[in-house]
Design an enzyme around this catalytic site. Structure first.
Site, PDB file in Angstrom:
ATOM      1  N   ASP A  81     -11.724  -9.604   5.414  1.00 56.74           N
ATOM      2  CA  ASP A  81     -13.099  -9.783   4.060  1.00 56.74           C
ATOM      3  C   ASP A  81     -13.524 -10.432   4.226  1.00 56.74           C
ATOM      4  OD1 ASP A  81     -12.845  -7.013   3.270  1.00 56.74           O
ATOM      5  OD2 ASP A  81     -14.052  -7.349   1.661  1.00 56.74           O
ATOM      6  N   ASP A  95      -2.832 -17.932  -0.023  1.00 63.00           N
ATOM      7  CA  ASP A  95      -4.010 -18.410  -0.748  1.00 63.00           C
ATOM      8  C   ASP A  95      -4.186 -19.920   0.118  1.00 63.00           C
ATOM      9  OD1 ASP A  95      -1.299 -19.536  -0.562  1.00 63.00           O
ATOM     10  OD2 ASP A  95      -1.573 -20.386  -2.754  1.00 63.00           O
ATOM     11  N   TYR A 123       1.107  -1.489  -0.063  1.00 56.53           N
ATOM     12  CA  TYR A 123       0.319  -0.012  -0.242  1.00 56.53           C
ATOM     13  C   TYR A 123       0.553   1.336   0.262  1.00 56.53           C
ATOM     14  CZ  TYR A 123      -4.945  -2.369   0.920  1.00 56.53           C
ATOM     15  OH  TYR A 123      -5.587  -2.949   0.669  1.00 56.53           O
ATOM     16  N   ASP A 130      -5.993  -7.310   4.324  1.00 61.01           N
ATOM     17  CA  ASP A 130      -7.397  -6.951   3.736  1.00 61.01           C
ATOM     18  C   ASP A 130      -8.257  -7.118   2.662  1.00 61.01           C
ATOM     19  OD1 ASP A 130      -8.766  -4.062   2.360  1.00 61.01           O
ATOM     20  OD2 ASP A 130      -7.894  -4.472   0.490  1.00 61.01           O
ATOM     21  N   LYS A 178       3.603 -15.203   1.761  1.00 63.90           N
ATOM     22  CA  LYS A 178       3.367 -16.217   1.026  1.00 63.90           C
ATOM     23  C   LYS A 178       5.079 -16.200   0.203  1.00 63.90           C
ATOM     24  CE  LYS A 178       1.840 -18.329  -3.159  1.00 63.90           C
ATOM     25  NZ  LYS A 178       1.458 -19.057  -3.432  1.00 63.90           N
TER      26      LYS A 178
HETATM   27  C1  IPM Z   1     -10.186  -1.992   4.275  1.00 60.62           C
HETATM   28  C2  IPM Z   1     -10.807  -1.277   2.913  1.00 60.62           C
HETATM   29  C3  IPM Z   1      -9.240   0.468   2.653  1.00 60.62           C
HETATM   30  C4  IPM Z   1      -8.232  -0.530   2.584  1.00 60.62           C
HETATM   31  C5  IPM Z   1     -10.554   0.685   1.386  1.00 60.62           C
HETATM   32  C6  IPM Z   1     -11.351   1.658   1.183  1.00 60.62           C
HETATM   33  C7  IPM Z   1      -8.500   1.794   1.694  1.00 60.62           C
HETATM   34  O1  IPM Z   1     -10.490  -1.759   1.816  1.00 60.62           O
HETATM   35  O2  IPM Z   1     -10.280  -1.176   5.314  1.00 60.62           O
HETATM   36  O3  IPM Z   1     -10.416  -2.667   4.489  1.00 60.62           O
HETATM   37  O4  IPM Z   1      -8.043  -0.932   1.620  1.00 60.62           O
HETATM   38  O5  IPM Z   1      -7.418  -0.425   3.763  1.00 60.62           O
HETATM   39 MG    MG Z   2     -11.006  -3.640   2.287  1.00 58.88          MG
END
Ligand code: IPM
Ligand code: MG
Length: 407
Positions: A300, A272, A189, A296, A240
Site C-alpha cells: 500500500d 518499520d 492472516y 499488505d 521484524k
Molecule cells: C489486499 C487487501 C486484502 C488483504 C483484504 C481485502 C483482505 O488489503 O489484497 O491487500 O488484506 O490481503
Molecule cells: Mg491490502
C-alpha cells in the site's frame, strides 16, 4: 476513487516486463490441472491457443471494469491468435446476496479447473457490518488459500506520464520500479489459534497467531530470488527479527535459500525501517520479499509512490495451476454504476495474466503499449486526472484503449 479494500500495489510490470519473471512453475501449458473445453480442444487442434478463464467481477465497480478487460482480451486475442473461453462466477458481496456465503464452493471449484482467474474487486458498505467470517473479504482470503496462490507479485512502477500524480516529489519517485513479493497464504492472516477469549482478569481479548514454517518461507524465498534474478538482481527481505521469533526463522531460511542464488544480492530490513525507506528513497529497492501482513502494508505504501492506485495490477501464483490476477484497488462503491471507474488496473491485470500464466509476452505487451498510448494521448479518469488532460469515464477510456489496441 475510494477503496473499500485498502489495498495497494503497483502496476505495470510494464517496462520491467521484458526482464520479468515468467514463473515456469505456473505455466499452465505444462500443468496437469489444465482443462480444455471441447471447443477449446478443437481450436487447439487447429493450431489456435485457447485458454479457459474464470471471471470474478465481484462488487461495486467490478462488473464495469471487468467488461473492459474482457473486450481487451478478445481484441488482443484476435491479433495474437488466442481464444478465451470465459466462465463467470460470483464472489464477495454478490455471492453473499445470492448464496449467503462470500465464496460458494462452485466458484472455487470453477477457479481451480480453469487456466487462470481474473478477479475485479469485492466489498461494499452494504456488507461492512457483517461478522468477520461472513464478510466479502473472507471470500478473497478463501480463494487465495483454496487456489494455493502463495506468491503475490505487486509491482510498483512509476509511469513517466503519471509521475506528477504522486504526493511525493517527482525527483524522489521518478524511475521507481519495485516488485513486492508478498507471501499470501500464511502468516498472521491464517495462523492458528485465533479468535476471541477472556483473560485472567475476566477481560475480553482478541488474538491471532503469526506463524511461518520453514517450507512456507523457502518456497516464497525461491520465487522472490527468481524474480530478482530476472530484474535488477537485488532482493531485500523484510521482517521484524529484532522482536519476533517468526521473523528470525524467516530471515534464517531466506539466508539459507540464498545459497542457491548467489548471483542475487540479498539484504535484510526491518519492516518499520522499510516503511520509512520506501518513502525516503524508493529507488534503492529492486525486489522486496516479505510475509503476508508486512506485504499488505508495504505494498500500500509503495502504491502511493505512483500516486495512482487505480493503475495497479497484481498477480497471485502458486507452484502450479491457475493464478489469480486482480487490480490492487478495491470495489469503490461510491462511484459504482456511474461510469467513472478507471479500468486500467483491471486491464493491466489481464496483461499480467497473459504474461505470467501463459507466457504470452507479445499479447501482454500489446495491452501495456495500448495503455501507455492512451495515457500519452492525455485520457484520464477522475482518479488520475491532472490539469490539461482529458477527463473521461470508464466507457470513453475503453474506447480510447480499443482504438490504440487495434492500431
Ligand atoms: C489486499 C487487501 C486484502 C488483504 C483484504 C481485502 C483482505 O488489503 O489484497 O491487500 O488484506 O490481503
Ligand atoms: Mg491490502
Amino acid at each position: 476513487m475510494m477503496n473499500t479494500r485498502a489495498q495497494t500495489l503497483n502496476t505495470h510490470a510494464l517496462k520491467r516486463s521484458e526482464k520479468h519473471v515468467f514463473l515456469k512453475s505456473s505455466n499452465s501449458n505444462s500443468n496437469g490441472r489444465r482443462r480444455r473445453s471441447s471447443r477449446g480442444a478443437a481450436l487447439a487442434a487447429a493450431g489456435n491457443k485457447n485458454y479457459k478463464l474464470t471471471l470474478l467481477p465481484g462488487d461495486g465497480i467490478g462488473p464495469e471494469i471487468m467488461k473492459v478487460a474482457v473486450d481487451v482480451l478478445n481484441e488482443v486475442g484476435r491479433k495474437h491468435e488466442i481464444t478465451f473461453t470465459y466462465e463467470e462466477k460470483l464472489v464477495g458481496g454478490a455471492a453473499i446476496d445470492a448464496f449467503g456465503t462470500p465464496l460458494p464452493e462452485d466458484t472455487l471449484e470453477c477457479c481451480k479447473q480453469s487456466d487462470a482467474v481474473l478477479l475485479a474487486a469485492i466489498g461494499g458498505y452494504k456488507w461492512d457490518t457483517l461478522e468477520a467470517n461472513m464478510r466479502p473479504e473472507r471470500g478473497l482470503l478463501g480463494l487465495r488459500a483454496g487456489m494455493e496462490v502463495f506468491a503475490n507479485l505487486r509491482p510498483a512502477v512509476v509511469l513517466p506520464q503519471l509521475a506528477d500524480a504522486s504526493s511525493l516529489k517527482k525527483d524522489i519517485v521518478s524511475g521507481t520500479d519495485i516488485m513486492v513479493v508478498r507471501e499470501l497464504t500464511g502468516g498472521i492472516y491464517f495462523g492458528e489459534p485465533k479468535g476471541f477469549g477472556t483473560n485472567a482478569k475476566g477481560e475480553r481479548i482478541g488474538f491471532n497467531t503469526m506463524v511461518y514454517s520453514e517450507s512456507e518461507v523457502d518456497r516464497i524465498a525461491k520465487v522472490a530470488f527468481e524474480i530478482a534474478q530476472k530484474r535488477g538482481g537485488r532482493l531485500c527481505s523484510v521482517e521484524k527479527s529484532n522482536v519476533l521469533e517468526v521473523s528470525q526463522l524467516w530471515k534464517e531460511r531466506v539466508i539459507k535459500q540464498h545459497e542457491n542464488y548467489k548471483d542475487v544480492e540479498l539484504s535484510h530490513m526491518y519492516i518499520d525501517n522499510c516503511a520509512m525507506q520506501v518513502i525516503r528513497d524508493p529507488k534503492q529497492f529492486d525486489t522486496i520479499v516479505t510475509g503476508n501482513i508486512f506485504g499488505d502494508i508495504i505494498s500500500d505504501a509503495a502504491s502511493m509512490l505512483t500516486g495512482s492506485i487505480g493503475m495497479l495490477p497484481s498477480a497471485a501464483v502458486g507452484s502450479s495451476g491457475p493464478g489469480l490476477y486482480e487490480p490492487v484497488h478495491g470495489s469503490a462503491p461510491d462511484i459504482a454504476g456511474q461510469d467513472k471507474a478507471n479500468p486500467l488496473a483491471q486491464v493491466l491485470s489481464a496483461a499480467m495474466l497473459l504474461r505470467y500464466q501463459f507466457g504470452e509476452e507479445a499479447a501482454a505487451k500489446s495491452i501495456e503499449e495500448a495503455v501507455n498510448a492512451t495515457l500519452d494521448q492525455g485520457f484520464r479518469t477522475g482518479d488520475i486526472m491532472q490539469e490539461g488532460m482529458k477527463l473521461v469515464g470508464c466507457t470513453q477510456m475503453q474506447e480510447a484503449l480499443m482504438k490504440n489496441l487495434s492500431k
